[in-house]
Motif scaffolding. Sequence first.
Motif, mmCIF file in Angstrom:
data_model
loop_
_atom_site.group_PDB
_atom_site.id
_atom_site.type_symbol
_atom_site.label_atom_id
_atom_site.label_comp_id
_atom_site.label_asym_id
_atom_site.label_seq_id
_atom_site.Cartn_x
_atom_site.Cartn_y
_atom_site.Cartn_z
ATOM 1 N N CYS A 1 11.761 -9.982 12.129
ATOM 2 C CA CYS A 1 12.496 -8.789 11.689
ATOM 3 C C CYS A 1 11.662 -7.544 11.954
ATOM 4 O O CYS A 1 10.550 -7.422 11.457
ATOM 5 C CB CYS A 1 12.832 -8.872 10.205
ATOM 6 S SG CYS A 1 14.080 -10.085 9.822
ATOM 7 N N ILE A 2 12.217 -6.650 12.742
ATOM 8 C CA ILE A 2 11.555 -5.389 13.040
ATOM 9 C C ILE A 2 11.895 -4.371 11.954
ATOM 10 O O ILE A 2 11.035 -3.672 11.441
ATOM 11 C CB ILE A 2 11.994 -4.869 14.422
ATOM 12 C CG1 ILE A 2 11.583 -5.890 15.487
ATOM 13 C CG2 ILE A 2 11.414 -3.496 14.715
ATOM 14 C CD1 ILE A 2 12.251 -5.726 16.821
ATOM 15 N N LEU A 3 13.171 -4.303 11.591
ATOM 16 C CA LEU A 3 13.656 -3.420 10.531
ATOM 17 C C LEU A 3 14.657 -4.220 9.718
ATOM 18 O O LEU A 3 15.655 -4.679 10.256
ATOM 19 C CB LEU A 3 14.327 -2.176 11.138
ATOM 20 C CG LEU A 3 14.984 -1.210 10.162
ATOM 21 C CD1 LEU A 3 13.945 -0.586 9.239
ATOM 22 C CD2 LEU A 3 15.740 -0.130 10.916
ATOM 23 N N ARG A 4 14.385 -4.403 8.432
ATOM 24 C CA ARG A 4 15.290 -5.231 7.634
ATOM 25 C C ARG A 4 15.922 -4.511 6.452
ATOM 26 O O ARG A 4 16.502 -5.140 5.579
ATOM 27 C CB ARG A 4 14.592 -6.513 7.198
ATOM 28 C CG ARG A 4 13.370 -6.339 6.349
ATOM 29 C CD ARG A 4 12.560 -7.584 6.197
ATOM 30 N NE ARG A 4 13.167 -8.550 5.318
ATOM 31 C CZ ARG A 4 12.658 -9.738 5.073
ATOM 32 N NH1 ARG A 4 11.545 -10.109 5.637
ATOM 33 N NH2 ARG A 4 13.244 -10.558 4.257
ATOM 34 N N ASP A 5 15.854 -3.187 6.446
ATOM 35 C CA ASP A 5 16.454 -2.414 5.356
ATOM 36 C C ASP A 5 17.948 -2.701 5.199
ATOM 37 O O ASP A 5 18.478 -2.681 4.098
ATOM 38 C CB ASP A 5 16.261 -0.912 5.577
ATOM 39 C CG ASP A 5 14.809 -0.483 5.492
ATOM 40 O OD1 ASP A 5 13.977 -1.282 5.006
ATOM 41 O OD2 ASP A 5 14.496 0.640 5.924
ATOM 42 N N GLY A 6 18.641 -2.938 6.299
ATOM 43 C CA GLY A 6 20.085 -3.145 6.266
ATOM 44 C C GLY A 6 20.515 -4.591 6.152
ATOM 45 O O GLY A 6 21.696 -4.893 6.329
ATOM 46 N N LEU A 7 19.599 -5.489 5.834
ATOM 47 C CA LEU A 7 19.936 -6.911 5.751
ATOM 48 C C LEU A 7 21.082 -7.172 4.784
ATOM 49 O O LEU A 7 21.988 -7.947 5.062
ATOM 50 C CB LEU A 7 18.707 -7.731 5.339
ATOM 51 C CG LEU A 7 18.921 -9.238 5.212
ATOM 52 C CD1 LEU A 7 19.212 -9.863 6.569
ATOM 53 C CD2 LEU A 7 17.700 -9.899 4.594
#
Length: 192
Positions: free
Chosen positions: A121-127
């Motif tokens: 996961c590079i960016l997981r804020d929107g998971l």
Amino acid sequence: MSYSLNEYEALCKKAARGSGMHWGQSEEVGKAARFLGTYGLDDGPLVLRAIETFGPQNALWLGPALCDEGWDFEEPLVLKGIEAQALMLPFLHMMVPDRNVSLCITWDRFDAIVSSAGIYCILRDGLYEDGPLDISISKISRPKNEVLCAQSRVYIPQDTLDRLNSLASKTYAPATEESRLKGAGSVFSDSD
């Protein structure tokens, strides 16, 4: 409460069946839940929401369909208005080992790489974003990033566990005197 991945997979499969899904679809739910649990991406809420919103625009519907269709990965793929988008990750992971490719999957505030080794996961804020969201999937060269560490247990929040168990309980046959006499359960109280 802590559950093994086997227990978690079985619970999610029963909950999916209890919600009205067919057994084949329910098995896919169990596998997807196990995958997300293995990488610490979900401990029940995402899977529960996917079960409760199951339909043609749901990742639990589209993921297996994409696997069955045999997408060739040559052209980028954009899926519009997808619910429970995080549930696409396990199905993409099932598709990559045979083709020796890595995939980049993105949606609003989420960016990850799926390879045969696992997921990064590079960016997981929107998971945990509620859908419907557009998902973009494209083939990339082999990543050099470390995949998420695998784990063997999930810690399911009590409210999520209660809702999963409530759905799963719809798959159980009610006990009858006749079934007990034929050997289901005990006719005697066991006081050991």
